[in-house]
Design a protein around this motif. Structure first.
Motif, PDB file in Angstrom:
ATOM      1  N   SER A  56       0.841  -1.195   0.000  1.00 13.84           N
ATOM      2  CA  SER A  56       0.000   0.000   0.000  1.00 13.84           C
ATOM      3  C   SER A  56       0.878   1.248   0.000  1.00 13.84           C
ATOM      4  CB  SER A  56      -0.917  -0.004   1.233  1.00 13.84           C
ATOM      5  OG  SER A  56      -1.739   1.141   1.237  1.00 13.84           O
ATOM      6  N   PHE A  84      -0.673  -6.469   5.236  1.00  9.58           N
ATOM      7  CA  PHE A  84      -1.892  -7.085   4.722  1.00  9.58           C
ATOM      8  C   PHE A  84      -1.699  -8.578   4.465  1.00  9.58           C
ATOM      9  CE2 PHE A  84      -1.918  -2.642   3.285  1.00  9.58           C
ATOM     10  CZ  PHE A  84      -3.092  -2.218   3.879  1.00  9.58           C
ATOM     11  N   GLU A  86      -4.689 -10.501   3.401  1.00  9.71           N
ATOM     12  CA  GLU A  86      -5.863 -11.002   2.690  1.00  9.71           C
ATOM     13  C   GLU A  86      -5.420 -11.826   1.480  1.00  9.71           C
ATOM     14  OE1 GLU A  86      -5.305  -7.900   3.440  1.00  9.71           O
ATOM     15  OE2 GLU A  86      -7.006  -7.058   4.560  1.00  9.71           O
ATOM     16  N   ARG A  89      -4.658 -10.117  -1.841  1.00  4.78           N
ATOM     17  CA  ARG A  89      -3.393  -9.385  -1.904  1.00  4.78           C
ATOM     18  C   ARG A  89      -2.204 -10.337  -2.058  1.00  4.78           C
ATOM     19  NH1 ARG A  89      -3.397  -3.893  -0.246  1.00  4.78           N
ATOM     20  NH2 ARG A  89      -5.404  -3.158   0.540  1.00  4.78           N
TER      21      ARG A  89
END
Length: 205
Positions: A56, A84, A86, A89
């Motif tokens: 990000s 992250f 998830e 991702r």
């Protein structure tokens, strides 16, 4: 010497990583980028061996930056270092060409060990990221592979290099490569990272 480029939009994280890696023998931080666009430019100029990539970031995110860096320098190694976990991702980063996925909430030495793993030709994958890949695991697809080919693919997905796979199975490195050539053709991929992602997705790992 492993030449490392850092890419993270947080100055505190960049400073912490520089301090951590400054104490590691055979590791040199050659630059630190504050966003994905800068990471692409610096990777072209500095020619690092490994890029530690946040996901990000402003302007260009880590996934797109990974694609651009590897399009310019296919021999570069990108290891994601992010908060992250998830599944989307993780898959997105690996599909873009990243060879590893580490988390910022892990032990700082995980980063050091991850760099060493990449230098050995392995793919460091945080256990949480591995579990994320398995969350939507399905039954094995109908793919023509021998049991030995499945064993080789499973060990590849666990992050072992060809030489290590050969030692574990009692076969030569050339035989491992031959098995992987057939595996790649059977599952429709072109490289180790894509094969590892396929294995995790389809319950072979």
């Amino acid at each position: 010497m492993i030449r490392v480029l850092l890419a993270d939009d947080h100055a505190l994280v960049r400073a912490g990583l520089q301090q951590l890696l400054a104490a590691v023998p055979d590791v040199e931080v050659v630059g630190a980028a504050s966003d994905g666009d800068e990471a692409v430019t610096m990777a072209a100029a500095l020619q690092p061996d490994v890029v530690l990539m946040d996901l990000s970031m402003p302007r260009v995110d880590g996934v797109e930056a990974t694609r651009r860096i590897l399009a310019q320098r296919p021999d570069a190694q990108v290891v994601v270092l992010t908060s992250f976990v998830e599944r989307e991702r993780v898959v997105g980063a690996l599909d873009a060409g990243a060879v590893g996925y580490l988390l910022k909430d892990g032990d700082p030495q995980d980063v050091v060990r991850g760099l060493a793993a990449v230098a050995r030709g392995e793919s460091p994958l945080d256990p949480k990221a591995a579990r994320a890949l398995l969350t939507t695991r399905t039954t094995r697809p109908t793919v023509e592979m021998t049991e030995r080919e499945r064993e080789v693919l499973s060990l590849l997905a666990a992050g072992l290099a060809n030489k290590q796979i050969g030692r574990k199975l009692g076969i030569t490195e050339a035989t491992v490569k031959a098995h992987l050539t057939r595996v790649y053709a059977a599952i429709g991929v072109m490289d180790r990272t894509s094969a590892a992602v396929w294995a995790h997705r389809n319950g072979v790992a």
